[in-house]
Enzyme design. Structure first.
Site, PDB file in Angstrom:
ATOM      1  NE  ARG A  43      -2.620  -1.152   3.766  1.00  0.00           N
ATOM      2  CZ  ARG A  43      -2.614  -2.304   4.338  1.00  0.00           C
ATOM      3  NH1 ARG A  43      -3.038  -3.495   3.807  1.00  0.00           N
ATOM      4  NH2 ARG A  43      -2.154  -2.284   5.544  1.00  0.00           N
ATOM      5  CE  LYS A  93     -14.054  10.090   1.842  1.00  0.00           C
ATOM      6  NZ  LYS A  93     -13.840   9.266   0.772  1.00  0.00           N
ATOM      7  CD  GLU A 114     -17.411  11.690  -0.188  1.00  0.00           C
ATOM      8  OE1 GLU A 114     -16.540  11.738   0.335  1.00  0.00           O
ATOM      9  OE2 GLU A 114     -17.484  10.592  -1.146  1.00  0.00           O
ATOM     10  CE  LYS A 138     -15.144  13.057  -2.511  1.00  0.00           C
ATOM     11  NZ  LYS A 138     -13.543  12.850  -2.448  1.00  0.00           N
TER      12      LYS A 138
HETATM   13  P1  13P Z   1     -14.512   8.273  -6.282  1.00  0.00           P
HETATM   14  O1  13P Z   1     -13.891   9.417  -6.967  1.00  0.00           O
HETATM   15  O2  13P Z   1     -13.869   7.174  -6.757  1.00  0.00           O
HETATM   16  O3  13P Z   1     -15.854   8.267  -6.280  1.00  0.00           O
HETATM   17  O4  13P Z   1     -13.939   8.633  -4.659  1.00  0.00           O
HETATM   18  C1  13P Z   1     -13.955  10.082  -4.100  1.00  0.00           C
HETATM   19  C2  13P Z   1     -13.909   9.557  -2.643  1.00  0.00           C
HETATM   20  O5  13P Z   1     -13.353  10.180  -1.998  1.00  0.00           O
HETATM   21  C3  13P Z   1     -15.326   8.847  -2.335  1.00  0.00           C
HETATM   22  O6  13P Z   1     -15.454   8.941  -0.853  1.00  0.00           O
END
Ligand code: 13P
Length: 364
Positions: A56, A147, A188, A230
């Site tokens: 990773r 986030k 998000e 987001k």
């Molecule tokens: P994706 O752009 O792959 O949807 O991922 C963004 C992300 O941070 C999802 O939580």
């Protein structure tokens, strides 16, 4: 309705606002590299590697040590807990490598989903209990934003009012806790691509969910100038027979946002949600060309749509690192242009540019 409230101190307001605004500097967006270990494990398996901490680390080192030009279009990177404390081969902490490039480190702090009891296949997210302590620790380590992702699914009876209010409440508590520790919260609510609904349904659900989220943020006295949103773009479901053009997607997306996101929010950083790299770029470009007034920056915070070609080029082999880094730079540049409405569709070709990145009930 609050009977008592206080604003954050002016110093804290300034710090949060400056960080949020720096992330959405024109022409820049976010690289999301916060896949949890099971999710990155699948990607490693696909290139024949075991899901070890060192593999990773090697993959993420590839991303963070790409040419300094990366910071022309990438303002910030979202990390996973383990990555915050990892180093490059020569012992330099990843966080230092990013800071030296002028890229702001951030951290995923939700602890993923668990089923919402007695619902129709809906989820809730965990991780609030010790969040203030974790935020304080990440701040000391050099992170400046966080986030938290709450996925919602469109079905015949979903998202349910209960799942929507749970999402709104959790995101508001999360945002408030982050700000108390000096981290900008990226909020998000991710309305998944799963389903066979049309774009009109997706637009209405997006409007209802965002309205609930901003009501809850207001109730929790969240300082909006020090936050970012987001969201998903508004598209038809993956299984819908009716496809929409980038300009239709852009119109539905910006209309939904204008109806529900306060002008005080400095920026909207879309997730890619399973779109192919090229779709995500073309749609972002169209979002910036609707001609509708939008008070916020409209840019990207992509995971899959910035990394699909990188994985294809790398294929787990040391000798391919340079090739893989070049793919990252290409997509970053294309999305930087799209965030200003200056991308010409199809003008950047990538190794996996047209590959759909959709997977059912995707776990990040
Ligand atoms: P994706 O752009 O792959 O949807 O991922 C963004 C992300 O941070 C999802 O939580």
């Amino acid at each position: 309705m609050p009977s008592y409230f206080e604003y954050p101190s002016i110093e804290l307001q300034n710090e949060l606002r400056q960080t949020a605004e720096a992330i959405v500097t024109p022409g820049k967006g976010i690289l999301a590299v916060d896949e949890a270990n099971p999710a990155i494990g699948k990607l490693l398996a696909a290139v024949g590697l075991d899901n070890t901490a060192d593999n990773r680390r090697r993959y993420r080192q590839l991303l963070f040590t790409a040419d300094d030009k990366l910071s022309e279009n990438i303002s910030a990177v979202i990390l996973f807990d383990e990555t915050v404390y990892q180093n490059t081969d020569d012992g330099t902490p990843f966080i230092k490598v990013l800071q030296k490039k002028g890229i702001i480190p951030g951290i995923k702090v939700d602890r993923d989903v668990v089923p919402l009891f007695l619902s129709q296949d809906e989820y809730t997210t965990q991780g609030l209990d010790d969040l203030a302590d974790r935020c304080a620790q990440y701040k000391r380590a050099g992170c400046r934003f966080a986030k938290w992702r709450c996925p919602l699914k469109i079905g015949e009876n979903t998202p349910s009012p209960r799942a929507i209010s749970d999402t709104a409440h959790i995101l508001a508590r999360y945002a408030s806790i982050c700000q108390s520790q000096g981290l900008v919260p990226i909020v998000e609510p991710d309305i998944l691509l799963d389903g066979d609904h049309d774009i009109v349904r997706a637009q209405k659900v997006t409007e209802v969910v965002l309205a609930a989220v901003y009501k809850a943020l207001s109730d929790h006295h969240v300082f909006l100038e020090g936050t970012l949103l987001k969201p998903n773009m508004v598209t038809p479901g993956q299984g819908s027979p009716k496809r929409s053009s980038p300009s239709e997607i852009a119109l539905a997306t910006v209309t939904a946002l204008r109806r529900s996101v306060p002008a005080a929010v400095p920026g909207i950083t879309f997730l890619s949600g399973g779109q192919s790299e090229e779709e995500a770029t073309a749609n972002l470009n169209a979002v910036n060309k609707t001609g509708l007034y939008s008070p916020w920056a409209l840019t990207f915070s992509y995971g899959r749509a910035l990394q699909a070609s990188v994985w294809r080029a790398w294929a787990g082999k040391q000798e391919n690192v340079g090739k893989a880094q070049a793919e990252l730079l290409k997509r970053a540049k294309a999305n930087g242009l799209a965030s200003q409405g200056k991308y010409e569709e199809g003008s950047v070709t990538s190794l996996a540019g047209d590959k759909s990145n959709f997977s059912k009930s995707h776990k990040y």
